[in-house]
Design a protein around this motif. Structure first.
Motif, PDB file in Angstrom:
ATOM      1  N   VAL A 111       0.829  -1.211   0.000  1.00  0.00           N
ATOM      2  CA  VAL A 111       0.000   0.000   0.000  1.00  0.00           C
ATOM      3  C   VAL A 111       0.868   1.267   0.000  1.00  0.00           C
ATOM      4  O   VAL A 111       0.626   2.187  -0.776  1.00  0.00           O
ATOM      5  CB  VAL A 111      -0.960   0.013   1.210  1.00  0.00           C
ATOM      6  CG1 VAL A 111      -1.652   1.367   1.327  1.00  0.00           C
ATOM      7  CG2 VAL A 111      -1.996  -1.086   1.071  1.00  0.00           C
ATOM      8  N   GLN A 112       1.896   1.279   0.846  1.00  0.00           N
ATOM      9  CA  GLN A 112       2.623   2.542   1.014  1.00  0.00           C
ATOM     10  C   GLN A 112       3.349   3.033  -0.241  1.00  0.00           C
ATOM     11  O   GLN A 112       3.211   4.200  -0.585  1.00  0.00           O
ATOM     12  CB  GLN A 112       3.558   2.447   2.218  1.00  0.00           C
ATOM     13  CG  GLN A 112       2.747   2.468   3.513  1.00  0.00           C
ATOM     14  CD  GLN A 112       3.601   2.470   4.762  1.00  0.00           C
ATOM     15  OE1 GLN A 112       4.808   2.247   4.705  1.00  0.00           O
ATOM     16  NE2 GLN A 112       2.975   2.713   5.903  1.00  0.00           N
ATOM     17  N   PRO A 113       4.107   2.181  -0.943  1.00  0.00           N
ATOM     18  CA  PRO A 113       4.745   2.698  -2.170  1.00  0.00           C
ATOM     19  C   PRO A 113       3.727   3.136  -3.214  1.00  0.00           C
ATOM     20  O   PRO A 113       3.933   4.125  -3.914  1.00  0.00           O
ATOM     21  CB  PRO A 113       5.571   1.525  -2.694  1.00  0.00           C
ATOM     22  CG  PRO A 113       5.499   0.461  -1.690  1.00  0.00           C
ATOM     23  CD  PRO A 113       4.477   0.798  -0.661  1.00  0.00           C
ATOM     24  N   LEU A 114       2.608   2.410  -3.293  1.00  0.00           N
ATOM     25  CA  LEU A 114       1.580   2.780  -4.274  1.00  0.00           C
ATOM     26  C   LEU A 114       0.950   4.113  -3.899  1.00  0.00           C
ATOM     27  O   LEU A 114       0.758   4.987  -4.753  1.00  0.00           O
ATOM     28  CB  LEU A 114       0.508   1.692  -4.350  1.00  0.00           C
ATOM     29  CG  LEU A 114       0.910   0.444  -5.128  1.00  0.00           C
ATOM     30  CD1 LEU A 114      -0.189  -0.604  -5.042  1.00  0.00           C
ATOM     31  CD2 LEU A 114       1.186   0.783  -6.585  1.00  0.00           C
ATOM     32  N   GLN A 115       0.628   4.281  -2.611  1.00  0.00           N
ATOM     33  CA  GLN A 115      -0.005   5.529  -2.177  1.00  0.00           C
ATOM     34  C   GLN A 115       0.923   6.721  -2.460  1.00  0.00           C
ATOM     35  O   GLN A 115       0.489   7.748  -2.984  1.00  0.00           O
ATOM     36  CB  GLN A 115      -0.321   5.450  -0.687  1.00  0.00           C
ATOM     37  CG  GLN A 115      -1.136   6.648  -0.205  1.00  0.00           C
ATOM     38  CD  GLN A 115      -1.347   6.625   1.305  1.00  0.00           C
ATOM     39  OE1 GLN A 115      -1.250   5.570   1.936  1.00  0.00           O
ATOM     40  NE2 GLN A 115      -1.623   7.777   1.878  1.00  0.00           N
ATOM     41  N   THR A 116       2.205   6.554  -2.130  1.00  0.00           N
ATOM     42  CA  THR A 116       3.172   7.619  -2.384  1.00  0.00           C
ATOM     43  C   THR A 116       3.228   7.945  -3.881  1.00  0.00           C
ATOM     44  O   THR A 116       3.234   9.114  -4.276  1.00  0.00           O
ATOM     45  CB  THR A 116       4.577   7.187  -1.912  1.00  0.00           C
ATOM     46  OG1 THR A 116       4.461   6.740  -0.564  1.00  0.00           O
ATOM     47  CG2 THR A 116       5.553   8.339  -1.981  1.00  0.00           C
ATOM     48  N   ALA A 117       3.233   6.897  -4.703  1.00  0.00           N
ATOM     49  CA  ALA A 117       3.311   7.112  -6.154  1.00  0.00           C
ATOM     50  C   ALA A 117       2.053   7.820  -6.668  1.00  0.00           C
ATOM     51  O   ALA A 117       2.135   8.741  -7.477  1.00  0.00           O
ATOM     52  CB  ALA A 117       3.500   5.779  -6.861  1.00  0.00           C
ATOM     53  N   PHE A 118       0.895   7.414  -6.190  1.00  0.00           N
ATOM     54  CA  PHE A 118      -0.359   8.042  -6.637  1.00  0.00           C
ATOM     55  C   PHE A 118      -0.423   9.496  -6.193  1.00  0.00           C
ATOM     56  O   PHE A 118      -0.902  10.363  -6.925  1.00  0.00           O
ATOM     57  CB  PHE A 118      -1.567   7.280  -6.086  1.00  0.00           C
ATOM     58  CG  PHE A 118      -1.755   5.927  -6.714  1.00  0.00           C
ATOM     59  CD1 PHE A 118      -1.403   5.690  -8.031  1.00  0.00           C
ATOM     60  CD2 PHE A 118      -2.297   4.875  -5.982  1.00  0.00           C
ATOM     61  CE1 PHE A 118      -1.574   4.446  -8.612  1.00  0.00           C
ATOM     62  CE2 PHE A 118      -2.472   3.623  -6.555  1.00  0.00           C
ATOM     63  CZ  PHE A 118      -2.108   3.413  -7.863  1.00  0.00           C
ATOM     64  N   GLU A 119       0.066   9.747  -4.977  1.00  0.00           N
ATOM     65  CA  GLU A 119       0.051  11.138  -4.499  1.00  0.00           C
ATOM     66  C   GLU A 119       0.974  11.995  -5.354  1.00  0.00           C
ATOM     67  O   GLU A 119       0.688  13.159  -5.610  1.00  0.00           O
ATOM     68  CB  GLU A 119       0.453  11.193  -3.018  1.00  0.00           C
ATOM     69  CG  GLU A 119      -0.739  10.893  -2.114  1.00  0.00           C
ATOM     70  CD  GLU A 119      -0.355  10.585  -0.667  1.00  0.00           C
ATOM     71  OE1 GLU A 119       0.846  10.618  -0.348  1.00  0.00           O
ATOM     72  OE2 GLU A 119      -1.271  10.296   0.124  1.00  0.00           O
ATOM     73  N   ALA A 120       2.090  11.397  -5.801  1.00  0.00           N
ATOM     74  CA  ALA A 120       3.022  12.152  -6.636  1.00  0.00           C
ATOM     75  C   ALA A 120       2.420  12.447  -8.011  1.00  0.00           C
ATOM     76  O   ALA A 120       2.733  13.461  -8.628  1.00  0.00           O
ATOM     77  CB  ALA A 120       4.332  11.385  -6.792  1.00  0.00           C
ATOM     78  N   VAL A 121       1.555  11.581  -8.494  1.00  0.00           N
ATOM     79  CA  VAL A 121       0.896  11.826  -9.787  1.00  0.00           C
ATOM     80  C   VAL A 121       0.037  13.083  -9.678  1.00  0.00           C
ATOM     81  O   VAL A 121       0.019  13.910 -10.581  1.00  0.00           O
ATOM     82  CB  VAL A 121       0.029  10.621 -10.204  1.00  0.00           C
ATOM     83  CG1 VAL A 121      -0.871  10.988 -11.370  1.00  0.00           C
ATOM     84  CG2 VAL A 121       0.908   9.437 -10.557  1.00  0.00           C
ATOM     85  N   GLY A 122      -0.637  13.270  -8.551  1.00  0.00           N
ATOM     86  CA  GLY A 122      -1.439  14.471  -8.347  1.00  0.00           C
ATOM     87  C   GLY A 122      -2.723  14.439  -9.144  1.00  0.00           C
ATOM     88  O   GLY A 122      -2.970  13.538  -9.941  1.00  0.00           O
ATOM     89  N   ARG A 123      -3.554  15.452  -8.937  1.00  0.00           N
ATOM     90  CA  ARG A 123      -4.847  15.443  -9.640  1.00  0.00           C
ATOM     91  C   ARG A 123      -4.732  16.093 -11.017  1.00  0.00           C
ATOM     92  O   ARG A 123      -5.603  15.927 -11.861  1.00  0.00           O
ATOM     93  CB  ARG A 123      -5.918  16.141  -8.787  1.00  0.00           C
ATOM     94  CG  ARG A 123      -5.634  17.583  -8.610  1.00  0.00           C
ATOM     95  CD  ARG A 123      -6.536  18.302  -7.627  1.00  0.00           C
ATOM     96  NE  ARG A 123      -5.954  19.625  -7.495  1.00  0.00           N
ATOM     97  CZ  ARG A 123      -6.628  20.755  -7.588  1.00  0.00           C
ATOM     98  NH1 ARG A 123      -7.917  20.744  -7.733  1.00  0.00           N
ATOM     99  NH2 ARG A 123      -6.022  21.909  -7.513  1.00  0.00           N
ATOM    100  N   GLU A 124      -3.640  16.841 -11.252  1.00  0.00           N
ATOM    101  CA  GLU A 124      -3.562  17.621 -12.495  1.00  0.00           C
ATOM    102  C   GLU A 124      -3.681  16.774 -13.763  1.00  0.00           C
ATOM    103  O   GLU A 124      -4.520  17.077 -14.613  1.00  0.00           O
ATOM    104  CB  GLU A 124      -2.287  18.465 -12.531  1.00  0.00           C
ATOM    105  CG  GLU A 124      -2.257  19.627 -11.557  1.00  0.00           C
ATOM    106  CD  GLU A 124      -1.817  19.236 -10.158  1.00  0.00           C
ATOM    107  OE1 GLU A 124      -1.530  18.029  -9.961  1.00  0.00           O
ATOM    108  OE2 GLU A 124      -1.777  20.097  -9.275  1.00  0.00           O
TER     109      GLU A 124
END
Lengths: 230, 358
Positions: A111-124
């Motif tokens: 979960v943690q690496p995926l969550q970090t990666a998704f947060e880095a993608v951002g909503r833009e």
């Protein structure tokens, strides 16, 4: 210490371990991807609570986790009874039980690496995809997932490697049944107990090599410059 | 759809600003939206695109209700077919320029011929295989605009598409923007804090002040009203003109308002086209007699209607009525005193052609 070839019961333990790690990694990807996605978008004040629960296996002694799982797997407990009713088999001291336990044990590592990666993608980029006519699922598959590919690589390798090496939880819920729950770490422990250091070394070296290769692959992959994926 | 009007009546409370937008627009040509930064310009576009949900209110486009009430209908952005060109382009970094264009075209069912046309119109042919990270700011914006066009939008929203570019790049993009509504038949809303861009591109303009919309109305009138409040060195005037003829040999375009003609550097326009000419008050000089033997091409006789002295500085802003158009000039207070300028006097406004942005 002399090098000894891996014996056939130990080969079975090795194969069982790899099989377990593979199944657990696949299940974790299926569970952790939507969970990590939801967490990365979440603004609720309960978010820290959920994050803490997911991270718990990192700090919890494996024996504590194993103990509670063993209690839950007991056929007189709801989960254990449900499993017996559904499959006719018990969860405790079975391969299925090991899979369930390992999924919980390794959950934060997916979960943690995926969550970090998704947060880095951002909503833009996802907003851009939406204005180009992409539904949320479409945008996830075609934009968020490719942009988070390093997070996926890390999650896969960590889940796999972490499951390979687990000991405490397995010992508590699985015991030491050859071909069913006797994984490599248990086999190494058993060899040491009976003073068969050469056999222990052969298995330990194999595990060391596997874990190192997995990590090497991740770091090499994540080091590649600029995204040229997808 | 006969009535493609856009109707907005929406309220939204942000952290430091409460917005109350009310506007009706025929959805034709280019609508400019000007306002200071933080006035809610981007939020207006995000509401229209469905990227933001209002606390209350409704948004209608043609016969579709996009949003009604806090718990009513809400059409998600991917169903609105509204193109959005973001300030920062937002090309997908993992796809080439070609991949980005196809991403839009595939989802809109746009065929290869349309794709070729857009590639051609925005000069993207040599960039197709490049990754967004390797593009210049201007190239990125061109690709982003082409991508938005290829999503076959019924409405195209441009959020400060030129603000990240230097003057040279702006000049590179402007002709593309200018041609958009006619070439691709899509109505445009252009948000900008730069009134020169709005004057150049917008047929009609709405002003955003403190989270409220004034207008839309005719661009020249709107901009003049908006900037009547702005005095000092930033003052300017906008005159609605029509292209009279082009002098290709001298690279000039002559435009007319009333009986007056102004010479501009040659631009892409054709005779008969409407054009808003924006004149910085700093670039206007006054003369009491028609000048002779001067390099300045534009001499516009008029009557002084007002003079505002700025007691804190050396400047005064004079407003001249030239054939109905209000032209503002910044001169020194010393010049006002020396020439004895006062309201009611006749004077000529002098404007160098070189001061016009092309």
């Amino acid at each position: 210490m002399t090098f000894t070839e891996v014996s056939s019961p130990d080969l079975a333990a090795l194969w069982l371990t790899v099989r377990l790690a593979f199944v657990v990694t696949v299940i974790l990807l299926i569970i952790a991807t939507p969970a990590a996605w939801a967490l990365s978008r979440m603004r609720s004040r309960f978010k820290p609570v959920i994050e803490a629960v997911v991270a718990l296996p990192i700090v919890l002694p494996p024996t504590v986790l194993g103990f509670y799982l063993l209690v839950a797997f007991n056929p007189s407990a709801p989960i254990g009874r449900f499993w017996v009713d559904a499959t006719g088999d018990t969860l405790a001291f079975s391969f299925a039980g090991l899979v369930v336990a390992s999924v919980i044990y390794s959950l934060p590592f997916a979960v943690q690496p995926l969550q970090t990666a998704f947060e880095a993608v951002g909503r833009e980029p996802l907003e851009a995809a939406a204005t180009l006519g992409a539904s949320p699922l479409d945008a996830f598959v075609t934009v968020a997932a490719p942009l988070a590919v390093r997070g996926f690589a890390t999650a896969i390798v960590l889940s796999f490697a972490h499951t390979l090496g687990e000991f405490g939880v397995v010992l508590m819920v699985g015991g030491n049944i050859p071909g069913e729950t006797r994984v490599v770490s248990i086999a190494i422990y058993e060899h040491v107990e009976t003073l068969q250091y050469a056999e222990a070394n052969a298995l330990a070296l194999t595990l060391l090599g596997l874990s190192f290769s997995a990590l090497l692959f991740t770091y090499a992959f994540n080091r590649r410059p600029a995204l040229h994926v997808g | 759809m006969l009535d493609d009007a856009l109707e907005i009546d929406a309220r939204l409370a942000l952290r430091d600003l409460s917005l109350s937008f009310r506007m009706e627009w025929k959805a034709e040509g280019c609508l400019g939206v000007v306002g200071a930064s933080g006035a809610g310009k981007t939020t207006l576009l995000r509401l229209i695109a469905g990227l933001e949900r209002p606390d209350d209110g409704r948004i209608r486009f043609g016969d579709e209700i996009w949003c009604s009430g806090p718990d009513g209908v809400f059409a998600p952005p991917h169903r609105r077919r509204v193109g959005f060109v973001f300030q920062d382009a937002r090309l997908f970094p993992h796809l080439s320029v070609d991949g980005n264009l196809r991403y839009a075209a595939r989802r809109a069912g746009v065929g290869p011929d349309k794709m070729m046309e857009a590639v051609d119109a925005f000069g993207l042919e040599p960039l197709l295989d490049r990754r967004p990270a390797t593009l210049s700011g201007g190239e990125r914006q061109r690709a982003a605009i082409a991508r938005a066009i290829l999503s076959a939008p019924r409405l195209l929203l441009l959020d400060e598409p030129l603000s990240a570019l230097d003057a040279g790049r702006r000049r590179e993009i402007l002709p593309y923007l200018d041609a958009l509504p006619r070439r691709f038949g899509v109505p445009i809303i252009l948000v900008s804090h730069n009134s020169a861009e709005i004057a150049r591109l917008a047929d009609n303009t709405a002003i955003l002040v403190d989270g409220r919309i004034e207008g839309p109305g005719q661009t020249a009138a709107q901009l003049n009203a908006y900037h009547a409040a702005t005095s000092g060195r930033e003052a300017f005037s906008v005159i609605a003109c029509r292209v009279e003829r082009r002098n290709d040999e001298m690279s000039l375009t002559h435009v007319r308002f009333g009986e007056y003609m102004i010479s501009l550097p040659a631009i892409g326009q054709h005779p008969g086209d409407a054009i808003n000419v924006r004149i910085d008050a700093r670039d206007v000089a006054l003369s009491l007699v028609p000048p002779d033997k001067l390099s300045i091409r534009n001499v516009l006789p008029g009557t002084i209607v007002s003079i505002e002295n700025d007691p804190a500085g050396p400047w005064a802003t004079a407003t001249l009525d030239c054939n109905g158009a209000m032209l503002r000039a910044i001169v020194t207070r010393a010049a006002v005193a020396d020439l004895g300028l006062r309201p009611g006097m006749g004077a000529c406004a002098l404007i160098k052609s070189a001061t016009f942005e092309s």
